[in-house]
Design an enzyme around this catalytic site. Sequence first.
Site, PDB file in Angstrom:
ATOM      1  N   LYS A 224     -15.982  67.698  51.311  1.00 64.11           N
ATOM      2  CA  LYS A 224     -14.581  67.298  51.434  1.00 64.11           C
ATOM      3  C   LYS A 224     -14.405  66.312  52.591  1.00 64.11           C
ATOM      4  CE  LYS A 224      -9.849  68.447  51.136  1.00 64.11           C
ATOM      5  NZ  LYS A 224      -8.811  69.393  50.765  1.00 64.11           N
ATOM      6  N   GLU A 234      -5.509  59.311  49.895  1.00 67.82           N
ATOM      7  CA  GLU A 234      -5.667  59.350  48.450  1.00 67.82           C
ATOM      8  C   GLU A 234      -5.254  58.051  47.764  1.00 67.82           C
ATOM      9  OE1 GLU A 234      -5.120  63.266  46.740  1.00 67.82           O
ATOM     10  OE2 GLU A 234      -4.354  62.350  44.909  1.00 67.82           O
ATOM     11  N   ASN A 242      -8.864  66.563  42.611  1.00 66.00           N
ATOM     12  CA  ASN A 242      -7.870  67.171  41.735  1.00 66.00           C
ATOM     13  C   ASN A 242      -8.422  67.510  40.360  1.00 66.00           C
ATOM     14  OD1 ASN A 242      -5.682  67.173  43.571  1.00 66.00           O
ATOM     15  ND2 ASN A 242      -5.531  64.971  43.322  1.00 66.00           N
ATOM     16  N   HIS A 262      -3.847  79.900  42.358  1.00 64.35           N
ATOM     17  CA  HIS A 262      -4.192  78.487  42.324  1.00 64.35           C
ATOM     18  C   HIS A 262      -5.618  78.277  41.791  1.00 64.35           C
ATOM     19  CE1 HIS A 262      -4.267  74.289  43.485  1.00 64.35           C
ATOM     20  NE2 HIS A 262      -5.377  74.497  44.167  1.00 64.35           N
TER      21      HIS A 262
HETATM   22  P1  NAD Z   1      -2.771  82.438  49.805  1.00 62.73           P
HETATM   23  O1  NAD Z   1      -2.519  81.709  51.033  1.00 62.73           O
HETATM   24  O2  NAD Z   1      -1.600  82.893  49.012  1.00 62.73           O
HETATM   25  O3  NAD Z   1      -3.699  83.700  50.137  1.00 62.73           O
HETATM   26  C1  NAD Z   1      -4.043  84.594  49.118  1.00 62.73           C
HETATM   27  C2  NAD Z   1      -3.695  86.037  49.489  1.00 62.73           C
HETATM   28  O4  NAD Z   1      -4.676  86.548  50.385  1.00 62.73           O
HETATM   29  C3  NAD Z   1      -2.365  86.214  50.161  1.00 62.73           C
HETATM   30  O5  NAD Z   1      -1.769  87.403  49.725  1.00 62.73           O
HETATM   31  C4  NAD Z   1      -2.763  86.313  51.630  1.00 62.73           C
HETATM   32  O6  NAD Z   1      -1.808  86.971  52.402  1.00 62.73           O
HETATM   33  C5  NAD Z   1      -4.022  87.101  51.530  1.00 62.73           C
HETATM   34  N1  NAD Z   1      -4.980  86.970  52.625  1.00 62.73           N
HETATM   35  C6  NAD Z   1      -5.228  85.870  53.359  1.00 62.73           C
HETATM   36  N2  NAD Z   1      -6.282  86.068  54.156  1.00 62.73           N
HETATM   37  C7  NAD Z   1      -6.696  87.336  53.941  1.00 62.73           C
HETATM   38  C8  NAD Z   1      -7.745  88.118  54.469  1.00 62.73           C
HETATM   39  N3  NAD Z   1      -8.631  87.610  55.329  1.00 62.73           N
HETATM   40  N4  NAD Z   1      -7.876  89.396  54.033  1.00 62.73           N
HETATM   41  C9  NAD Z   1      -7.013  89.898  53.113  1.00 62.73           C
HETATM   42  N5  NAD Z   1      -6.015  89.188  52.561  1.00 62.73           N
HETATM   43  C10 NAD Z   1      -5.860  87.927  52.978  1.00 62.73           C
HETATM   44  O7  NAD Z   1      -3.669  81.589  48.789  1.00 62.73           O
HETATM   45  P2  NAD Z   1      -4.930  80.628  49.009  1.00 62.73           P
HETATM   46  O8  NAD Z   1      -5.720  80.758  47.778  1.00 62.73           O
HETATM   47  O9  NAD Z   1      -5.560  80.826  50.309  1.00 62.73           O
HETATM   48  O10 NAD Z   1      -4.266  79.177  49.031  1.00 62.73           O
HETATM   49  C11 NAD Z   1      -3.575  78.666  47.928  1.00 62.73           C
HETATM   50  C12 NAD Z   1      -2.627  77.593  48.406  1.00 62.73           C
HETATM   51  O11 NAD Z   1      -3.372  76.527  48.994  1.00 62.73           O
HETATM   52  C13 NAD Z   1      -1.806  76.982  47.295  1.00 62.73           C
HETATM   53  O12 NAD Z   1      -0.472  76.904  47.702  1.00 62.73           O
HETATM   54  C14 NAD Z   1      -2.393  75.593  47.130  1.00 62.73           C
HETATM   55  O13 NAD Z   1      -1.451  74.650  46.690  1.00 62.73           O
HETATM   56  C15 NAD Z   1      -2.862  75.289  48.519  1.00 62.73           C
HETATM   57  N6  NAD Z   1      -3.927  74.299  48.579  1.00 62.73           N
HETATM   58  C16 NAD Z   1      -3.763  73.253  49.424  1.00 62.73           C
HETATM   59  C17 NAD Z   1      -4.750  72.297  49.550  1.00 62.73           C
HETATM   60  C18 NAD Z   1      -4.606  71.204  50.546  1.00 62.73           C
HETATM   61  O14 NAD Z   1      -5.403  70.258  50.539  1.00 62.73           O
HETATM   62  N7  NAD Z   1      -3.655  71.283  51.441  1.00 62.73           N
HETATM   63  C19 NAD Z   1      -5.920  72.407  48.799  1.00 62.73           C
HETATM   64  C20 NAD Z   1      -6.060  73.490  47.934  1.00 62.73           C
HETATM   65  C21 NAD Z   1      -5.053  74.430  47.845  1.00 62.73           C
HETATM   66 MG    MG Z   2      -6.823  72.952  45.065  1.00 62.03          MG
END
Ligand code: NAD
Ligand code: MG
Length: 360
Positions: A224, A234, A242, A262
């Site tokens: 990345k 981008e 994507n 996601h």
């Molecule tokens: P999330 O932030 O919702 O976390 C998933 C779940 O795990 C939540 O319930 C959280 O509270 C819990 N959690 C977090 N850390 C934990 C831990 N260590 N132990 C137990 N539970 C824990 O989801 P995600 O998958 O981390 O992120 C998804 C989000 O990221 C989406 O909104 C997506 O659009 C975004 N995203 C952004 C980019 C970017 O470049 N900015 C890239 C990919 C995804």
């Molecule tokens: Mg993503």
Amino acid sequence: MKTLQVELGDRSYPIFIGQGLMGNAELVKPYVKGQQVLIVTNTTVAPLYLEKCKAAFAEFNVKSVVLPDGENYKTLETLNLVFDELIGQRFDRSCTLVALGGGVIGDMTGFAAAAFQRGVNFIQMPTTLLSQVDSSVGGKTGVNHPLGKNMIGAFHQPECVVIDTETLNTLEDRQLSAGLAEVIKYGLIQDPEFFEWLEANIEKMLNREPEALSFAIERSCQDKADIVAKDEKEAGMRALFNLGHTFGHAIEAGMGYGNWLHGEGVSAGSMQAVYMSKLLGNLTQEDETRIQALFERAKLPVLPPSVDEMSNDKFLDLMAGDKKVQAGTVRLVLLKSIGKAYVTGDYPQEFLEQTLTNWR
Ligand code: NAD
Ligand code: MG
């Protein structure tokens, strides 16, 4: 500990990867600018890690704000809770925000940091696999709108990214798998060697073997960081990240944020892109089978919701709202081969419709 660097001139920053890094005060100290620190986290992560994280910033004036947990709270309304704290507690422009949590917290905290007093410093402390391999690196921040995901946001790079791989021990299995979708994505778009490594090691990752996880996190962050360094905003190749996301975001929005994770949307969406790449003659049946097998072994969905749950028209409508749309054409990331992706708006519409109809 492993250190990688995101090369962005005077906005370059390190990514630290290792076990037990969260409580390390010396590590983060150089990246805190003023005296005021606000840790932003949520109701799930706070009981697990907030005290430990606070300890690393003990020599500063550290406060915290605990947001409700979930993608459906990734909104402007929730973001206001962060601004209430910052403004209510008289934080100034030299403050530092710390994002302690998964991608939702990272994206929201980053956006709050971009917008508060037109921009303050922030540190990413990602605690999910998905945020450690993807969202914490690269500076994309933002929130959702009911009509589209991540529609409101800013590019704002962190001062550093601290990846404590021990945090993955408390993550639910389903969330670990969701993170693997983005890991597999790097192999598919640009790193065929890594794809093969994943084929050989995916069960080790599901079993949370620290060495396998560390290797995959480093490799993903490196992949990345390389592209972000070349195309921060981008204009071109960064769009390759994507893969599966135009389909996947449509699934996430269409099924109601939070119902499909996601990473689950990315998995099924990537398979839709794979199927379409096969229709275009880029991939063989064997390639398709191989890619499907890896997602399945990672315990991820490979089929999108059924036609009853989400019609082709609904898919097309939601895809038309994608940020990659230019002059009304839905641009898609497709594969030339395993390890080589491209972006195109130039494909027969019927292939997209066949994909939506047949790959269910
Ligand atoms: P999330 O932030 O919702 O976390 C998933 C779940 O795990 C939540 O319930 C959280 O509270 C819990 N959690 C977090 N850390 C934990 C831990 N260590 N132990 C137990 N539970 C824990 O989801 P995600 O998958 O981390 O992120 C998804 C989000 O990221 C989406 O909104 C997506 O659009 C975004 N995203 C952004 C980019 C970017 O470049 N900015 C890239 C990919 C995804
Ligand atoms: Mg993503």
